[in-house]
Design an enzyme around this catalytic site. Structure first.
Site, mmCIF file in Angstrom:
data_model
loop_
_atom_site.group_PDB
_atom_site.id
_atom_site.type_symbol
_atom_site.label_atom_id
_atom_site.label_comp_id
_atom_site.label_asym_id
_atom_site.label_seq_id
_atom_site.Cartn_x
_atom_site.Cartn_y
_atom_site.Cartn_z
ATOM 1 N N ASP A 154 -4.548 1.858 1.957
ATOM 2 C CA ASP A 154 -4.308 1.618 3.161
ATOM 3 C C ASP A 154 -3.346 2.212 3.925
ATOM 4 O O ASP A 154 -2.639 1.794 4.709
ATOM 5 C CB ASP A 154 -3.795 -0.106 3.215
ATOM 6 C CG ASP A 154 -4.186 -0.605 4.615
ATOM 7 O OD1 ASP A 154 -5.104 -0.293 5.077
ATOM 8 O OD2 ASP A 154 -3.344 -1.555 5.130
ATOM 9 N N GLU B 106 0.545 -1.243 -7.265
ATOM 10 C CA GLU B 106 -0.409 -1.897 -7.115
ATOM 11 C C GLU B 106 -1.532 -1.402 -7.937
ATOM 12 O O GLU B 106 -2.584 -1.510 -7.444
ATOM 13 C CB GLU B 106 -0.697 -2.537 -5.837
ATOM 14 C CG GLU B 106 0.581 -3.192 -5.090
ATOM 15 C CD GLU B 106 -0.025 -3.742 -3.702
ATOM 16 O OE1 GLU B 106 -1.052 -3.516 -3.409
ATOM 17 O OE2 GLU B 106 0.788 -4.441 -2.946
ATOM 18 N N TYR C 183 1.951 -11.461 0.156
ATOM 19 C CA TYR C 183 1.791 -11.656 1.374
ATOM 20 C C TYR C 183 1.112 -13.052 1.651
ATOM 21 O O TYR C 183 0.109 -13.430 1.941
ATOM 22 C CB TYR C 183 0.683 -10.585 1.972
ATOM 23 C CG TYR C 183 1.246 -9.139 1.993
ATOM 24 C CD1 TYR C 183 0.960 -8.320 0.925
ATOM 25 C CD2 TYR C 183 1.984 -8.611 3.138
ATOM 26 C CE1 TYR C 183 1.796 -7.120 0.835
ATOM 27 C CE2 TYR C 183 2.323 -7.515 3.185
ATOM 28 C CZ TYR C 183 2.339 -6.702 2.154
ATOM 29 O OH TYR C 183 2.871 -5.414 2.016
ATOM 30 N N GLU D 272 7.409 -5.887 -1.324
ATOM 31 C CA GLU D 272 6.547 -5.756 -0.048
ATOM 32 C C GLU D 272 6.472 -7.429 0.499
ATOM 33 O O GLU D 272 6.445 -8.344 -0.182
ATOM 34 C CB GLU D 272 5.506 -5.306 -0.283
ATOM 35 C CG GLU D 272 5.354 -3.750 -0.278
ATOM 36 C CD GLU D 272 3.893 -2.961 -0.340
ATOM 37 O OE1 GLU D 272 2.943 -3.969 -0.009
ATOM 38 O OE2 GLU D 272 3.871 -1.839 -0.934
#
Length: 636
Positions: free
Chosen positions: A200, A445, A494, A530
């Site tokens: 991303d 990841e 998240y 994160e």
């Protein structure tokens, strides 16, 4: 999007790699010539992207084979022009620069002349005066070649440097990607293809860091230095190993000097230890009133053969510190260290990933303003100069290789594993002596469904354990919970964004469950590596709605409440995603880039920046026990 980011192992002692990659520094025996500025540039727009090689553009001036434009180096080429095709161009681009080399470098054959490229994305081939001197596979680490014999063939000619760079990503590159051809003539132009990526951020390309010429003595020179530091009570210890090229009979003298230039220890021989009385330790920012203390190690080489005597001098900054991990703590110099910092990208307007001093100094000022003591080089190695700044200012670094977006099963073969290991070797070779680097990150990841014996990254992690097991007190990032040799678990999550979007009330429950589950499984300390939410600056709503500044603030506050509970036990850090907004590929989920920054891409604060500033300074005063007069530091 709950991901195990990494597992960390702690190691120490001494390792010497086969060859060195010392940062070019001027000294009494070494000179550096910077080649930054405007280069001639052309993209190979042929259908095959191979016209430049077929017509051998490197054999003559680039302008003689077709039109060229000005291109700044260092910079990504994508956002420099108004040509939309160049912004998303995939394939070979060509750079050229004619350089005046000092006459003495050419006439004195005892001088070794080296061409060094700090970073070019992704695959590079380099010619000097039409002669191929090197090639390099990888987009974020330096490579170099000795060119003295080439430029001496015609001492009266200028030195013409040609660099071809290809940004194509495949399933065997780091990061990986695929090329997809669209062959339906009713929907796409002839030859149309796209570069698919699995990460991303924007696939910026070009020569991203400085291009240099530097010299060393040719007959004998210092090739590599490895230091490992320790201390006991008030005495410091610098174990060292020096690699010399060209002579087995070289005489070495090593002098360790403090900031005032006073000699505090000296030694001789290629392997040894320097003992420092009344040592000044390297401390992180906000953990000590004198952070980032650096000594200077002068390595003085004298060697002789039948023809000449050669002298080489190299100066290496040295920070004396230790890193250890217990089941609940991360210790720097035997004191608990709590990571309160950021994830970053090398990303900014116009220059893309190009190295830029004003931007770097601005970023360090902002990090210190907000009380950040650490960051992760997400998701690739950063410029060496940035790590040098971290050394000087006490900013702790998790140093990450470009293993991001490794999702496709076809990326788990022997070829990609081999390349992954080479990249990690290069990363360690470059950054092993930085006191700011306390962790190595193998990947971000990656898919981890495969059993570890068949998993590229588990294998890479095992190799990395062997590679750095002798290095100085630096933790190792492994990305698989199956790995038995780990010390810290790092997790990206998240909640209320990618999961249960809009429902803030789930954060305390799900975050607490995440921490309890991972700690119960491994009994290792945890870093929340994160967390965050996209925010459009200036967009407001009450009650908070997604993408508003209020929602980003609320997400942070909910996470922080749980962090405050768990850091009393086994949570040892929190790194916000992200420091600043950054560019991504175009898509329906991104509005001109990723907006999870607490600063805009232009480095202006969102409301969340002030939330973090208040929190990080409070944490610093709790964990570092600093006086409150340090709360508002001056700029660098």
């Amino acid at each position: 999007m709950l991901r195990v980011l990494c597992l960390l192992a702690v190691v120490d002692s001494v390792l010497l790699l086969d060859s060195g990659m010392l940062f070019p520094r001027e000294s009494a025996s070494r000179e550096v010539k910077e080649l930054n500025g405007l280069w001639a540039f052309r993209a190979d727009i042929s259908p095959s992207r191979n016209q430049g090689f077929e017509e051998a553009w490197y054999k003559s001036r680039l302008i003689e084979s077709g039109p060229v434009i000005d291109m700044p180096v260092p910079a990504s080429y994508n956002d420099i022009t108004q040509d939309p095709s160049l912004r998303t161009f995939t394939g070979w681009v060509w750079y050229e620069r004619e350089v005046v080399v000092p006459t003495r470098w050419i006439t004195d054959e005892e001088i070794r002349v080296v061409l060094r490229v700090g970073s070019a994305h992704y695959y590079s081939v380099v010619w000097v005066n039409g002669v191929k001197v090197t090639e390099h596979n990888g987009g974020h680490l330096p490579f170099e070649a000795e060119i003295g014999s080439v430029i001496r063939k015609d001492p009266t000619a200028k030195c013409r440097i040609t660099i071809a760079v290809n940004n194509t990503l495949t399933l065997e590159t780091l990061p990986p990607g695929t090329i997809q051809y669209m062959n339906d003539p009713t929907r796409y132009p002839k030859g149309f293809f796209v570069q698919n990526i699995f990460f991303d951020f924007f696939n910026y390309a070009g020569i991203h860091r400085s291009v240099l010429l530097y010299t060393t003595p040719k007959a004998f020179y210092v090739d590599d230095i490895t230091v490992v530091t320790d201390f006991s009570d008030n005495a410091g210890l610098v174990n060292y190993k020096v690699s010399v090229k060209g002579s087995a009979a070289a005489t070495l003298k090593l002098t360790l000097m403090d900031k005032e230039g006073h000699c505090v220890a000296s030694s001789s021989g290629s392997v040894g230890a320097l003992k420092v009385a009344d040592v000044k330790l390297w401390w992180p920012y906000l953990m000590h009133e004198n952070p980032g203390y650096l000594y200077s190690l002068e390595v003085h080489l004298t060697a002789a053969n039948d023809k000449s005597t050669s002298e080489d001098v190299y100066l290496l900054p040295v920070g004396i510190r230790t890193v250890k991990v217990s089941s609940t703590q991360f210790l720097i110099n035997n004191k608990p260290f709590y990571f309160h910092g950021v994830n970053k990208h090398e990303d900014s307007d116009i220059r893309g990933k190009g190295f830029d001093w004003p931007l770097i100094v601005k970023d360090f000022n902002l990090m210190k303003w907000m009380g950040a003591n650490s960051f992760r080089t997400s998701h690739y190695p950063y410029a060496e100069e940035i790590l040098q700044m971290c050394d000087q200012h006490g900013i702790v670094v998790i140093d990450e290789c470009p293993g991001v977006g490794i999702k496709d099963i076809r990326s788990f073969g022997n070829a990609s594993l081999t390349h992954h290991l080479v990249v990690m070797d290069e990363l360690v070779r470059r950054d092993k002596n930085h006191p700011s680097v306390v962790m190595w990150s193998v990947a971000n990841e990656p898919a981890s469904e495969m059993p570890p014996e068949n998993n590229e990254h588990a294998m890479a992690s095992k190799h990395f354990q062997d590679l750095i097991s002798p290095l100085q007190h630096v933790a190792r990032c492994v990305f698989f919970p199956q790995a038995p040799y780990v010390d810290v678990v790092c997790v990206n999550s998240y909640f209320s964004w990618y999961h249960d979007p809009g429902y803030l009330e789930v954060i305390p429950i799900q975050l607490n469950t995440q921490f309890e589950d991972w700690y119960a499984k491994y009994q290792k300390p945890i870093i929340q590596s994160e967390y965050g939410a996209d925010t459009l600056p200036g967009l407001h709503n009450d009650p908070p709605l997604m993408f508003t500044e209020e929602y980003q603030q609320a997400v942070l506050q909910h996470y922080h409440n749980v962090f405050d509970q768990k850091r009393k036990h086994y949570v040892i850090g929190e790194l916000i995603w992200n420091f600043a907004d950054f560019m991504t590929v175009q898509g329906i989920t991104r509005v001109v880039g990723n907006k999870k920054g607490v600063f805009t891409r232009q480095r202006q604060p969102k409301a969340a920046a002030f939330i973090l500033k208040e929190r990080y300074w409070r944490l610093a005063n709790e964990t570092g026990k600093l006086p409150y007069w340090t709360k508002y530091p001056c700029s660098l």
